[in-house]
Design an enzyme around this catalytic site. Structure first.
Site, PDB file in Angstrom:
ATOM      1  N   GLY A   8     -46.606  -9.348  40.317  1.00  0.00           N
ATOM      2  CA  GLY A   8     -47.409  -9.152  41.536  1.00  0.00           C
ATOM      3  C   GLY A   8     -46.527  -8.962  42.759  1.00  0.00           C
ATOM      4  CG  LEU A  10     -45.509  -3.589  44.726  1.00  0.00           C
ATOM      5  CD1 LEU A  10     -46.010  -2.233  44.232  1.00  0.00           C
ATOM      6  CD2 LEU A  10     -44.326  -3.403  45.659  1.00  0.00           C
ATOM      7  N   GLY A  11     -47.610  -7.662  46.415  1.00  0.00           N
ATOM      8  CA  GLY A  11     -48.589  -8.394  47.207  1.00  0.00           C
ATOM      9  C   GLY A  11     -47.957  -8.978  48.464  1.00  0.00           C
ATOM     10  CD  GLN A  12     -50.000 -12.744  53.011  1.00  0.00           C
ATOM     11  OE1 GLN A  12     -50.698 -13.387  52.227  1.00  0.00           O
ATOM     12  NE2 GLN A  12     -49.940 -13.023  54.296  1.00  0.00           N
ATOM     13  CG  ASP A  34     -48.030  -5.225  41.884  1.00  0.00           C
ATOM     14  OD1 ASP A  34     -47.821  -6.035  42.802  1.00  0.00           O
ATOM     15  OD2 ASP A  34     -49.186  -4.899  41.526  1.00  0.00           O
ATOM     16  CE1 TYR A 141     -56.417 -17.299  44.464  1.00  0.00           C
ATOM     17  CE2 TYR A 141     -57.050 -19.010  46.020  1.00  0.00           C
ATOM     18  CZ  TYR A 141     -56.106 -18.134  45.524  1.00  0.00           C
ATOM     19  OH  TYR A 141     -54.857 -18.083  46.092  1.00  0.00           O
ATOM     20  CE  LYS A 145     -53.849 -19.384  42.964  1.00  0.00           C
ATOM     21  NZ  LYS A 145     -52.655 -18.654  42.468  1.00  0.00           N
TER      22      LYS A 145
END
Ligand code: SER
Length: 317
Positions: A8, A10-12, A34, A141, A145
């Site tokens: 992942g 290319l995420g924040q 990604d 979500y 987690k």
């Protein structure tokens, strides 16, 4: 850590974490991956691979190909998107982590897993939320987690894997925008302050949530992964946070630098309900004691830096 795979990427978080890791460990030793390629140019030099974390064979292949010893597993859907697509959120967030842990078990790699303030929910004490407390989240979500926290503990206890992780608060950054989270208002507000001088908040006045500036978040990941494992009592899911504020307070901070900034409200009931089920402020003493967590940015220092960088980014175009 010698050879690191970031999922992942290319995420924040990923875009900034990969750049930081490449400075410290060498571009060739940090493999970004990604499911998409949009924004890949932001990463600069170094290997990049397409990876859908639902495909465990592809994960195993990359670990083999690059002789990976550490996986930083960032791929996942955020809270608001997760409520729109709960089945997909489970497959990517819980299923993806399970695949990564299984590859890690076979290839003996270390793991970083980002949990979240979303791992708390109704029943959790909302002020000074303890490290160890009630976790009954009401979002898919959040459920993924908590599942992730438990799985990481399990793979450490059962298989001796070096799993480590934090519970991130809302993360604020100017490089890559978050996609579909509840805390995103605290990023959007800075963009709109620059482009429109006005922001309509989808989170209601008086709603407190934990937040942190991205440089502190990135430093925390590296610091935890480099810490002496023998000193970690919790290993996974450390509460971390640098500040807690509500929309009026971030607006007031922006006004210190842009006196004409105005804010209104268009509250989104879905994200508001999620925000209300999350803590107001976390107790972070375990992270401080066990691995020296020490964030540098408070609200005003972050605001000053965000506005400076966003002006450069948005007004140049
Ligand atoms: N920032 C995330 C979200 O709002 C919380 O982990 O979904």
């Amino acid at each position: 850590m010698k050879n690191i795979l970031v999922t992942g990427c290319l995420g924040q978080i990923g875009t900034e974490l990969v750049k930081k890791l490449r400075k410290g460990y060498g571009a060739d030793h940090v493999v970004g991956s990604d499911v998409k390629t949009t924004g890949v140019e932001k990463l600069g030099d170094g290997p990049f691979e397409i990876l859908d974390v639902r495909e465990s064979q592809t994960i195993a292949g990359l670990v083999e190909k690059y002789n990976i010893d550490t996986i930083m597993h960032l791929a996942g859907l955020l809270s608001a998107v997760g409520e729109m697509k709960p089945q997909l959120a489970w497959q990517i967030n819980a299923g993806g982590l399970f695949n990564v842990l299984e590859v890690a078990r076979e290839k003996r790699t270390a793991i970083f897993f980002p949990s979240s303030i979303a791992a708390f929910g109704p029943g959790t004490p909302l002020d000074h939320t303890p490290q160890d407390t009630i976790q009954r989240p009401a979002t898919m979500y959040g459920i993924t987690k908590v599942t992730g926290e438990l799985l990481c503990d399990y793979y450490h206890l059962k298989y001796g894997l070096d799993t480590r992780g934090v519970r991130f608060p809302g993360l604020i950054s100017y490089e890559t925008e978050p996609g579909g989270g509840t805390t995103d208002y605290a990023v959007d507000i800075y963009y709109k302050a620059i482009t429109d001088g006005h922001y309509d908040s989808f989170i209601a006045a008086g709603t407190y949530m934990d937040m942190m500036y991205m440089p502190d978040a990135i430093n925390a990941v590296v610091q935890l992964m480099e810490a002496d494992g023998a000193k970690l009592k919790h290993r996974n899911a450390f509460n971390i946070s640098a500040m807690s504020f509500e929309p009026e307070e971030i607006a007031a901070s922006i006004r210190k630098f842009m006196p004409n900034f105005t804010m209104g409200y268009k509250v989104d009931p879905v994200r508001q309900a999620i925000a209300e089920s999350w803590p107001n402020s976390l107790d972070v003493h375990a992270a401080k004691e066990e691995w020296g967590f020490n964030p540098q940015y408070d609200l005003d220092k972050m605001t000053e830096d965000m506005l400076k960088h966003l002006k450069e980014k948005l007004l140049k175009k």
